[in-house]
Every structure is written in C-alpha cells, then in structure tokens.
Design a protein around this motif. Structure first.
Motif, short mmCIF file in Angstrom:
data_model
loop_
_atom_site.label_atom_id
_atom_site.label_comp_id
_atom_site.label_asym_id
_atom_site.label_seq_id
_atom_site.Cartn_x
_atom_site.Cartn_y
_atom_site.Cartn_z
N LEU A 1 -9.54 7.33 1.57
CA LEU A 1 -8.87 6.47 2.55
C LEU A 1 -9.78 5.31 2.38
O LEU A 1 -10.18 4.53 1.52
CB LEU A 1 -8.10 6.78 3.13
N PRO A 2 -10.70 5.66 3.04
CA PRO A 2 -11.98 4.98 3.21
C PRO A 2 -12.88 4.12 1.77
O PRO A 2 -13.22 2.91 1.74
CB PRO A 2 -13.36 5.53 4.26
N GLY A 3 -13.01 5.47 1.03
CA GLY A 3 -13.25 4.07 -0.41
C GLY A 3 -12.60 3.49 -1.08
O GLY A 3 -12.99 2.91 -1.69
N GLU A 4 -11.00 4.17 -1.74
CA GLU A 4 -10.08 2.98 -2.15
C GLU A 4 -10.32 1.81 -1.14
O GLU A 4 -9.90 1.19 -1.59
CB GLU A 4 -8.92 4.25 -1.51
N ALA B 1 -1.90 1.89 -4.51
CA ALA B 1 -1.89 3.35 -5.01
C ALA B 1 -2.97 4.10 -4.20
O ALA B 1 -4.14 4.53 -4.34
CB ALA B 1 -1.52 3.88 -5.90
N CYS B 2 -2.80 4.74 -2.74
CA CYS B 2 -4.14 5.57 -2.31
C CYS B 2 -2.93 7.07 -1.61
O CYS B 2 -2.36 7.35 -2.40
CB CYS B 2 -4.01 4.81 -0.85
N GLU C 1 7.40 -0.30 -5.43
CA GLU C 1 6.44 -0.69 -6.04
C GLU C 1 7.07 -1.95 -7.36
O GLU C 1 7.40 -3.25 -7.46
CB GLU C 1 5.34 0.24 -7.06
N GLN C 2 8.01 -1.65 -7.70
CA GLN C 2 8.34 -2.13 -8.87
C GLN C 2 9.59 -3.84 -8.44
O GLN C 2 9.54 -4.36 -7.97
CB GLN C 2 10.21 -1.94 -10.15
N ILE D 1 0.46 -1.16 0.13
CA ILE D 1 0.08 -0.10 0.06
C ILE D 1 0.85 0.77 -0.14
O ILE D 1 1.73 1.42 0.76
CB ILE D 1 -0.85 0.13 0.77
N ARG D 2 0.67 2.02 -0.73
CA ARG D 2 1.83 3.05 -1.97
C ARG D 2 1.05 4.09 -1.40
O ARG D 2 -0.32 4.15 -1.84
CB ARG D 2 2.44 2.80 -2.72
N GLN D 3 1.83 5.47 -1.46
CA GLN D 3 0.77 6.38 -2.34
C GLN D 3 1.04 6.49 -3.64
O GLN D 3 1.71 6.25 -4.60
CB GLN D 3 1.79 8.24 -1.46
N ALA D 4 -0.53 7.45 -4.11
CA ALA D 4 -0.50 7.12 -5.27
C ALA D 4 0.14 8.54 -5.89
O ALA D 4 0.69 7.87 -7.18
CB ALA D 4 -1.92 7.75 -5.62
#
Length: 365
Positions: free
Chosen positions: A253-256, A245-246, A227-228, A214-217
């Motif tokens: 965040l809740p929706g993602e 990607a958040c 990620e790679q 879980i990373r930043q968008a």
C-alpha cells in the motif's frame, strides 16, 4: 432513499461489543469514567449501552459502582469442525477468512443467526474455504463439501467462480454479499451502490469537484461496478472522477499511494471514497504522515463498516447495516431453502445507514 444516521447509543453498543470481541479489555470493562472519556459520551448513554450488552450476556449484572465482569463471548468459540446432532438440519457459512480473523460485525451476525435458527432445529457452523478450492472449484469443490454434510450453504463474499459453481451444482445456497451477474441464487446484499450515490451527492454539497475511489485491485464481485458507477455519477454532475486500485497486501500500500499521490498535481482530488476498511484506515494514516489534514484538506468516506472506526482520530465517516436488519432478511431465505430447496424471494438490497464521523468537510478553496 437517503441513509439515516446511526444513533450515539447504537454506536456505543457496537464499540463495547467490538472491544470485548477483540479482547481489548481483559476480565472486566474499564471504569465508567474511563469509558466515558475514551468514547466522549455521557454516563447515561454508557449505562444504557452496558444494559444492552448485559441483556446479550456479554457482561454480568454488576451493581452500583461495580466494574462489569466480561463473560465468555459465544461467537468467539465456534472453532470446531461442523457437526450436527441427529435430525438437526445443518447450515454451513462459507467464508474467505478464518473464524478468528473475521470482523466482529460478522461474528455478531453469525451469533444472531445461530440463536434465531435454534428454534427451527438448525445448526449454523462457519468454515473457511481453502485457497486451492477457491482457485479450482470445478475440480475440488464437490469433494471438499462432502466432509461437512450441509443442507444449506451461505456464501459470504465468495468470488464469482464459486458462486457460479453453486448455481450449477448446489443451488441450495444463499449469497451474503454481492451476487455475480448470471447467478440466480437467493442473496442478501448491502447496497454499496446506494452508499456511493449518497456519498457523491453529499460531497458535491460540500463543494468537492474531484473525487477518487480507492478500491481493491483484485476483481472482487461488485468492485468493478462501483468504479463504473463513480464515473457515471461524476459525469452527470460535472465532477472529475479518479480511481486507485490497491493491492490487498498491506506491505504494498505505501508504494501504491506514493506513486499515485506523490505529485502535488494529484491532489486536485479533495475527497476519497474507500471501498475497503483496511485501505481507508491506511489512507487516513498516510495522509496524516504527509501532514495533509483530514477533513480540512481531504475528506474520506468508507463505504463499509468496521467497529475500530469509532476509535480513529478523526472518526471515520462510513456506512453500515445493523446486523439485526441483515438477520431479518437472511433467516427466511435459509428456512425456505431448508423446507423446499427453493427460495421464493430471490434477492434483496439492504440500504446502509450513514455514520457521519469527522472525516468529511467542505472542499478546500
């Protein structure tokens, strides 16, 4: 190199510093009995930790049975516009956050640097870079910097565009954070890749075969590389990898999370590795609200550190670099730049220590 665990004493000292920095306690520390119960530590460990922060000037000397008075925290008071005395060299720490919003671990790092620079007749001041300057460094950065008169600049977690501007126009700078590709400035970086490698290997030993990062968008420096690397590590070891990607905005965040994990099939993933503290804390809370047990059903590891992690239930497994180690590497680079405007040792990676916590367990069958 396998990261080493942080001692209970070091964790306790960090928790006390964090509580003081964030005004968790007003005027006095709680009684020893209360602190021991809250932190689940022995009185001897607590007293050794209090002795450490007493040496740092955070609490008074006290006495037998006396509650410790909290003294003024030096690293919470540097809010004025940077100024330097005549003849004093000026170092400016550029940050994305207001000083009052910076994590306490960064505040302690700054405080230690300030102290270590004093014998060298150097001042260190913290300045937040305005959003419009971040977005248009080529047009606005040069004029904006002139108001601070810095001799050396510290770029703390600055985006690629800012790093490249300094590389082209103001090379007396040191990056604290991930260095962008093609930017040959002095830099000190916490080796998140080493932490990720250790985390994936450890989760593998616990039987986890499907891991989600879980990373930043936002395209922060280093996030794409993590990620790679996850995909490569999982492919090499026969595991499945996934990435969420958040957004950095907490209200999104809740929706993602709902979109990603609402289907039961999505929970083939038995382990989450988070690159950002705020997202890790949200993930832990969200899972608990969904009645998904941590670590019995899902394990969580955070690649970075945040003092509040000591207070989560269960305590978050994470990686951290002691600020003293970081200062030891940053200081000589700053002094090199002040002396000759050239840094003889360009780049170093700091291997973070693993703090076990309580959020990692065997994969569910």
């Amino acid at each position: 190199m396998v990261p080493q665990r942080v001692s209970l004493l070091a964790q306790t000292v960090d928790s006390l510093r964090s509580g003081i920095a964030h005004r968790q306690w007003i005027d006095y520390l709680p009684p020893e009995r209360v602190l021991c119960e809250q932190m689940k530590i022995s009185r001897s460990t607590l007293r050794r930790a209090i002795a450490k922060i007493e040496e740092e000037g955070l609490v008074d000397a006290g006495g037998s049975g006396k509650r410790r008075q909290i003294l003024k925290c030096p690293y919470l008071d540097n809010t004025a516009k940077p100024t330097a005395a005549h003849g004093t060299k000026s170092i400016v720490w550029l940050t994305l956050r207001a000083f009052s919003e910076m994590p306490s671990i960064n505040l302690r790092l700054i405080a230690q640097l300030q102290s270590r620079l004093l014998p060298h007749d150097c001042s260190l001041n913290v300045v937040r870079v305005p959003e419009k300057v971040l977005q248009h460094p080529d047009e606005l950065m040069k004029e904006w910097l002139t108001s601070f008169g810095g001799d050396v600049w510290i770029l703390h977690q600055m985006p690629s565009e800012v790093q490249r501007w300094f590389y082209r126009n103001q090379p007396t700078a040191c990056i604290v954070g991930t260095r962008s590709e093609g930017v040959d400035l002095a830099s000190v970086e916490v080796d998140s890749a080493a932490a990720l490698q250790h985390a994936v290997a450890m989760l593998g030993r616990h039987g986890h075969q499907h891991i989600t990062l879980i990373r930043q968008a936002q395209h922060m420096v280093g996030e794409d590389q993590l990620e790679q690397l996850l995909y490569e590590l999982c492919a090499e070891s026969g595991k499945e990898a996934d990435v969420l990607a958040c957004s950095a905005q907490s209200d999104m965040l809740p929706g993602e999370f709902e979109k990603k994990f609402s289907r039961a099939s999505a929970w083939r993933s038995t382990a989450l590795i988070c690159s950002v503290p705020s997202v890790a804390l949200f993930a832990l809370t969200w899972l608990q609200r969904q009645q998904i047990q941590v670590p019995e059903q899902v394990s969580i590891i955070l690649l970075r550190s945040q003092p509040i992690l000591s207070y989560t239930s269960p305590r978050m497994a994470h990686y951290m670099v002691n600020e003293e180690r970081a200062v030891t590497q940053i200081l000589p680079r700053l002094l090199d730049l002040l002396k000759s405007q050239v840094c003889t040792t360009s780049h170093i990676n700091l291997i973070p220590d693993y703090v076990a916590g309580e959020t990692v367990g065997p994969a569910r069958s």
